[in-house]
Design a protein around this motif. Structure first.
Motif, short mmCIF file in Angstrom:
data_model
loop_
_atom_site.label_atom_id
_atom_site.label_comp_id
_atom_site.label_asym_id
_atom_site.label_seq_id
_atom_site.Cartn_x
_atom_site.Cartn_y
_atom_site.Cartn_z
N ALA A 71 77.51 60.03 60.31
CA ALA A 71 76.17 59.73 59.78
C ALA A 71 76.21 59.56 58.26
CB ALA A 71 75.21 60.84 60.17
N ALA A 72 77.07 60.32 57.58
CA ALA A 72 77.22 60.14 56.14
C ALA A 72 77.76 58.75 55.82
CB ALA A 72 78.16 61.21 55.57
N PHE A 73 78.69 58.26 56.64
CA PHE A 73 79.18 56.89 56.48
C PHE A 73 78.06 55.88 56.73
CE2 PHE A 73 83.30 58.77 56.36
CZ PHE A 73 84.18 57.82 55.86
N ALA A 74 77.19 56.19 57.69
CA ALA A 74 76.05 55.29 57.95
C ALA A 74 75.12 55.24 56.75
CB ALA A 74 75.30 55.77 59.20
N ARG A 75 74.97 56.36 56.05
CA ARG A 75 74.08 56.41 54.88
C ARG A 75 74.55 55.45 53.78
NH1 ARG A 75 70.70 60.25 52.34
NH2 ARG A 75 69.82 59.19 50.52
N VAL A 76 75.87 55.26 53.66
CA VAL A 76 76.38 54.36 52.62
C VAL A 76 76.63 52.96 53.17
CG1 VAL A 76 77.40 56.28 51.35
CG2 VAL A 76 78.78 55.05 53.04
N TRP A 179 71.10 67.40 70.06
CA TRP A 179 72.21 67.94 69.27
C TRP A 179 72.80 66.89 68.35
CZ3 TRP A 179 73.14 72.82 68.44
CH2 TRP A 179 74.39 73.25 67.99
N ALA A 180 73.07 65.70 68.90
CA ALA A 180 73.63 64.63 68.08
C ALA A 180 72.64 64.19 67.01
CB ALA A 180 74.02 63.44 68.97
N GLY A 181 71.36 64.12 67.36
CA GLY A 181 70.36 63.75 66.37
C GLY A 181 70.26 64.74 65.23
N LEU A 186 71.58 65.70 59.48
CA LEU A 186 72.20 66.49 58.41
C LEU A 186 73.24 65.66 57.66
CD1 LEU A 186 72.69 69.91 60.26
CD2 LEU A 186 71.00 69.38 58.48
N GLY A 187 74.06 64.93 58.42
CA GLY A 187 75.09 64.12 57.78
C GLY A 187 74.51 62.96 56.99
N TYR A 188 73.43 62.38 57.50
CA TYR A 188 72.79 61.25 56.80
C TYR A 188 72.23 61.71 55.46
CZ TYR A 188 70.33 56.80 56.43
OH TYR A 188 69.89 55.55 56.05
N SER A 189 71.75 62.94 55.41
CA SER A 189 71.22 63.47 54.15
C SER A 189 72.33 63.71 53.12
CB SER A 189 70.45 64.76 54.41
OG SER A 189 71.32 65.79 54.86
N LEU A 190 73.57 63.90 53.59
CA LEU A 190 74.69 64.11 52.67
C LEU A 190 75.07 62.83 51.95
CD1 LEU A 190 77.11 66.43 54.70
CD2 LEU A 190 75.80 67.04 52.66
#
Length: 245
Positions: A71-76, A179-181, A186-190
């Motif tokens: 999700a952090a990779f998705a954020r960028v 759970w995945a959501g 959390l990862g997207y916020s990072l």
């Protein structure tokens, strides 16, 4: 017939089936062993994939960290967030049906196998000898992703409770989406810090993987030595008991 005259898998104390195993028994049994072996094999690969292809990693493992990093990779802008959640759900669900099937095939015997005989009897009493009418099974499936809940046991209990596969999959899908959501959020916020952390882990992947392999081998060797010691004690016990007073 003496105990020594029984032959084949039906005579082995570790088997969860009664009598001669059917084809379904053997397929399910070796399927579970393959899942456990797969989980061990994934450990050394995690440091390599978490910084290069976290979506593949979450599909392969379904771990919280891989979902968050993907999700952090998705954020960028490296991947769509919908794909992150879908891969996480797949990773969480891909093997659960095998344990549901084990519970359906072997019932209380597989519960005793996971828990031990004494705890297995307690589980039977807890489920009032008729697990199909007990809400604890539904709750266990919904909460199976929590750290303190043994997921394999929860899924096997669902099969033992004669929960239909469709019902089990709907419950499991609901829990996996939540759970995945959660960890995708959390990862997207990072964002970028999460990506940097993953890439740092991958940079040192060789040493991390080697260390993981050493730890796994140490645990397996210690477990094997303990098993051999227990077998020796079991072989010597009848000889001691049979000596004249």
């Amino acid at each position: 017939m003496t105990a020594g005259s029984r032959k084949g898998p039906s005579a082995k104390s570790w088997s969860p089936w009664e009598g001669t195993p059917s084809r379904s028994d053997l397929i399910c049994w070796y399927g579970m062993l393959a899942v456990f072996a797969y989980s061990l094999l994934m450990w050394p690969l995690k440091p390599w994939l978490i910084g290069t292809n976290p979506i593949l990693l979450e599909a392969m493992t379904g771990t919280q960290s891989s979902i968050a990093i993907a999700a952090a990779f998705a954020r960028v802008g490296e991947a769509p967030i919908a794909l992150v959640v879908a891969a996480g759900v797949f990773g969480l669900m891909k093997f659960s049906w095998i344990f549901w099937w084990a519970g359906k095939l072997w019932g209380e015997r597989i519960v005793r196998y996971f828990l031990g005989s004494a705890e297995g009897r307690k589980a039977r009493l807890l489920l009032n000898r008729d697990p199909s009418k007990n809400w604890l099974v539904w709750a266990a499936v919904l909460l199976a992703h929590l750290p303190f809940v043994p997921s394999a046991l929860a899924y096997a209990a669902a099969g033992w409770a004669r929960m239909r596969l469709a019902t089990f999959l709907v419950l499991h899908l609901s829990a996996s989406l939540a759970w995945a959501g959660l960890f995708a959020g959390l990862g997207y916020s990072l964002g970028r810090p999460g990506v940097d952390l993953a890439e740092t882990i991958t940079h040192y992947a060789l040493w991390i993987s080697l260390g993981t392999i050493v730890v796994i081998l140490f645990i397996q060797v210690r477990a094997a030595r303990r098993a051999f010691a227990e077998q020796d004690a079991a072989r010597n016990a009848p000889q001691d008991a049979g000596e004249p007073n």
